[in-house]
Design a protein around this motif. Structure first.
Motif, PDB file in Angstrom:
ATOM      1  N   THR A   1      10.286  33.071  29.658  1.00 51.19           N
ATOM      2  CA  THR A   1      10.793  31.897  30.383  1.00 51.19           C
ATOM      3  C   THR A   1       9.712  30.835  30.585  1.00 51.19           C
ATOM      4  O   THR A   1      10.023  29.701  30.944  1.00 51.19           O
TER       5      THR A   1
ATOM      6  N   GLY B   1      20.297  34.873  43.234  1.00 51.21           N
ATOM      7  CA  GLY B   1      20.629  35.592  42.020  1.00 51.21           C
ATOM      8  C   GLY B   1      20.203  37.044  42.019  1.00 51.21           C
ATOM      9  O   GLY B   1      20.000  37.662  43.066  1.00 51.21           O
ATOM     10  N   PRO B   2      20.043  37.618  40.809  1.00 53.27           N
ATOM     11  CA  PRO B   2      19.757  39.057  40.684  1.00 53.27           C
ATOM     12  C   PRO B   2      18.465  39.483  41.382  1.00 53.27           C
ATOM     13  O   PRO B   2      18.407  40.573  41.931  1.00 53.27           O
TER      14      PRO B   2
ATOM     15  N   ALA C   1      20.337  42.730  35.189  1.00 54.40           N
ATOM     16  CA  ALA C   1      20.812  41.361  34.996  1.00 54.40           C
ATOM     17  C   ALA C   1      19.642  40.384  34.931  1.00 54.40           C
ATOM     18  O   ALA C   1      19.650  39.433  34.128  1.00 54.40           O
ATOM     19  N   GLU C   2      18.644  40.577  35.758  1.00 51.17           N
ATOM     20  CA  GLU C   2      17.485  39.681  35.736  1.00 51.17           C
ATOM     21  C   GLU C   2      16.723  39.808  34.423  1.00 51.17           C
ATOM     22  O   GLU C   2      16.268  38.804  33.857  1.00 51.17           O
ATOM     23  N   GLN C   3      16.578  41.044  33.933  1.00 50.38           N
ATOM     24  CA  GLN C   3      15.884  41.245  32.657  1.00 50.38           C
ATOM     25  C   GLN C   3      16.628  40.553  31.524  1.00 50.38           C
ATOM     26  O   GLN C   3      16.019  39.879  30.678  1.00 50.38           O
ATOM     27  N   LEU C   4      17.951  40.688  31.499  1.00 54.10           N
ATOM     28  CA  LEU C   4      18.738  40.052  30.437  1.00 54.10           C
ATOM     29  C   LEU C   4      18.679  38.537  30.531  1.00 54.10           C
ATOM     30  O   LEU C   4      18.693  37.838  29.518  1.00 54.10           O
ATOM     31  N   SER C   5      18.606  38.017  31.751  1.00 55.35           N
ATOM     32  CA  SER C   5      18.555  36.555  31.914  1.00 55.35           C
ATOM     33  C   SER C   5      17.242  35.963  31.417  1.00 55.35           C
ATOM     34  O   SER C   5      17.154  34.767  31.162  1.00 55.35           O
ATOM     35  N   MET C   6      16.210  36.810  31.272  1.00 58.23           N
ATOM     36  CA  MET C   6      14.923  36.333  30.773  1.00 58.23           C
ATOM     37  C   MET C   6      14.893  36.240  29.248  1.00 58.23           C
ATOM     38  O   MET C   6      13.925  35.753  28.672  1.00 58.23           O
ATOM     39  N   GLY C   7      15.920  36.760  28.604  1.00 58.60           N
ATOM     40  CA  GLY C   7      16.006  36.607  27.151  1.00 58.60           C
ATOM     41  C   GLY C   7      15.486  37.784  26.358  1.00 58.60           C
ATOM     42  O   GLY C   7      15.360  37.704  25.144  1.00 58.60           O
TER      43      GLY C   7
END
Length: 564
Positions: free
Chosen positions: A312, A453-454, A557-563
């Motif tokens: 990110t 968020g997460p 969810a937070e890990q996935l949101s980081m790409g």
């Protein structure tokens, strides 16, 4: 990672695993009243303790009397600590003139230290007098750890004895665990920490001048003695607010290594103590293999995650490095990650880096370590009796698969034992999911979360997981010092502590009364690789099925949101 990072990991594992069998045998001899090299020095003190308290050291107790003694002792300790914290302003050794704690914060702190959690919604150097730190918190660090050892020993006797109506004497077990098991090691570690630069003094706080010209107050105090027992007793509550990231608590790389080793030294040793009680060290090696497997998996995942650049930030490839935010720059990424994995695997809330800054995957490993019931080494005594509950559950599942009445070391598991095991499976879900759901659903308590968020959900989830697992570490940014969270987290700590202790003691009494069935060709072996694999899978499945949905809302969810 560099060569010294691998050297640190190898040195840590060797310093834990090499002395563990010898220390485990020592604990067995101590708890059974056999002669050791410390007997000539400490036995007169032990006998004096019994005379002063009116305890008959030869009188064993049933599990009901053992439980009553334990609850009475812990209740008395809680009340005394609660009153001391609320009225510390009128007590001596308070040169900084700190007022008494607000009652809900004092209640939370007293519950925390009585349950071996050491959750801290305060900063020690800015809130507590020397008397509160020494006579209040340090004493509870000793007796809460000794309580865990006593409960474990009672369960070991229950499994090892045949047709017995007693599981030992709580007062004798507490005395021996404290006098022989904790005090000598703490004395050695405290002197080592003083040598490394940790203060141990009653001197006043001193003033200083920063490079920017601002005045600064530098706190001192009798820190080394409390730090020694907080680590060896898997307590974790720091003398200073930032815990083992403070240079007065953890001044050097050498102090960092030995504090880290001390966190799981006694839990690892007690695994071999169990083998001596059941007269079969193969059982100890199987349990140790399972613990090490889970520990190494968690450590490998955390190290991988923390050495990855954060996508990110959108940095050019040549500038991408492992992020150091929240890490202890004196020790580096590996030492910080090794500490986060060890402390959450061992029911020890101390930190040498900020868990709130961990990569989501590393934060999830820390949470999973606790959600499993703190059985990956776990707390002093508490970790192994939690693991033995999982051993009995795995044996029960194996019995269902092969169509035989499940038994462990010749003791058949019948309806009463299975009901007690099922009761322990409800402890962490109630403490984490039920209480955490209430806290997140109410607008006032949910305001304690500082991030949207997460990650914000992870902050709250971590807090209630840490309380329910009697760990005490936390994600930064969660404002826990409110009346609601002080009381709700206290309830989670009580459920997490006594929700296990009461069924374990009842189970110990039930197993002690059973006859031992002879081992034959149809007996399911509980010491080979097959059982280690079954036990590992059982622990992961029970924890995964219970907590995977909440982890999906938070760190996953937070890990996935980081790409990635």
């Amino acid at each position: 990672m560099h060569s010294y990072d691998y050297g640190l990991i190898i040195a840590f594992l060797l310093l834990v695993l090499v002395p563990a069998p010898f220390l485990g045998r020592f604990y067995y001899r101590v708890m059974e009243g056999q002669r050791t090299f410390l007997t000539p020095v400490l036995s007169p003190i032990e006998r004096a303790c019994y005379r002063l308290s009116g305890v008959d050291a030869k009188a064993d107790q049933s599990w009901q009397h053992y439980t009553l003694a334990l609850l009475t002792f812990n209740l008395a300790g809680f009340v005394l600590l609660w009153l001391m914290l609320m009225f510390q302003g009128a007590l001596p050794l308070n040169d900084q003139h700190f007022p008494g704690m607000e009652w809900t914060l004092a209640f939370n702190t007293a519950i925390s230290f009585m349950t071996n959690t050491n959750w801290q919604s305060y900063s020690g150097e800015a809130s507590l007098s020397y008397l509160s730190q020494m006579v209040g918190l340090t004493v509870q660090n000793f007796v809460s750890a000794a309580t865990g050892i006593a409960v474990l020993v009672a369960l070991c006797r229950g499994i090892g004895r045949r047709s017995a109506n007693s599981i030992g004497n709580f007062w004798v077990d507490m005395t021996r665990a404290t006098l022989y098991g904790l005090l000598p090691l703490c004395l050695i570690l405290a002197l080592f920490l003083v040598w490394q630069g940790v203060p141990q003094t009653f001197a006043h706080y001193v003033g200083g001048l920063t490079l920017q010209g601002a005045d600064q107050v530098i706190p001192l105090g009798p820190a080394a003695s409390q730090i020694a027992i907080k680590q060896l007793g898997t307590n974790g509550g720091g003398f200073f607010g930032v815990n083992s990231a403070h240079p007065f608590e953890n001044p050097t790389a050498l102090s960092n290594l030995f504090e880290l080793v001390s966190i799981i030294l006694i839990p690892a040793a007690l695994v071999f103590t169990f083998g001596h009680y059941v007269k079969d060290l193969r059982q100890s090696r199987a349990i140790m293999a399972c613990m090490l497997t889970l520990f190494l998996i968690g450590g490998a995942v955390s190290l991988y995650a923390e050495y990855q650049p954060n996508p990110t930030l959108n940095l050019p490839m040549v500038e991408q490095t492992a992020p150091l935010e929240g890490k202890e720059s004196r020790f580096g990424t590996t030492a910080s990650v090794l500490w986060s994995v060890t402390t959450t695997a061992a029911s020890n809330g101390s930190v040498n880096a900020m868990h709130d800054s961990l990569n989501p995957l590393s934060g999830m490993v820390a949470m999973v370590n606790m959600m499993l019931g703190e059985v990956v080494f776990g707390g002093v005594g508490a970790g192994l009796y939690g693991m033995l509950l999982n051993v009995l559950i795995a044996v029960f599942l194996a019995g269902l698969m092969i169509g035989r009445t499940p038994e462990y070391l010749g003791k058949k598991l019948q309806a009463r034992e299975v009901k007690l095991l099922v009761a322990t499976l409800l402890v962490m879900p109630v403490a984490v999911l039920v209480l955490g759901a209430i806290a997140s659903a109410l607008p006032g308590p949910a305001g304690a979360v500082s991030n949207p968020g997460p990650h914000g959900f992870s902050q709250l989830l971590y807090a209630y997981t840490s309380a329910g697992a009697n760990n005490g570490s936390a994600f930064g940014g969660f404002s826990a010092n409110t009346p609601f969270h002080n009381l709700m987290l206290s309830l989670a700590m009580l459920i997490g502590r006594f929700g296990y202790i009461l069924p374990v003691l009842a189970l110990a009494g039930s197993l002690a009364m059973k006859k031992t069935a002879p081992v034959n060709g149809n007996t399911f072996p509980t010491h080979g690789p097959l059982f280690v694999a079954l036990l590992t899978v059982t622990i992961l499945l029970v924890g995964g099925l219970t907590f995977l949905p909440t982890l999906a809302l938070g760190p996953i969810a937070e890990q996935l949101s980081m790409g990635f």
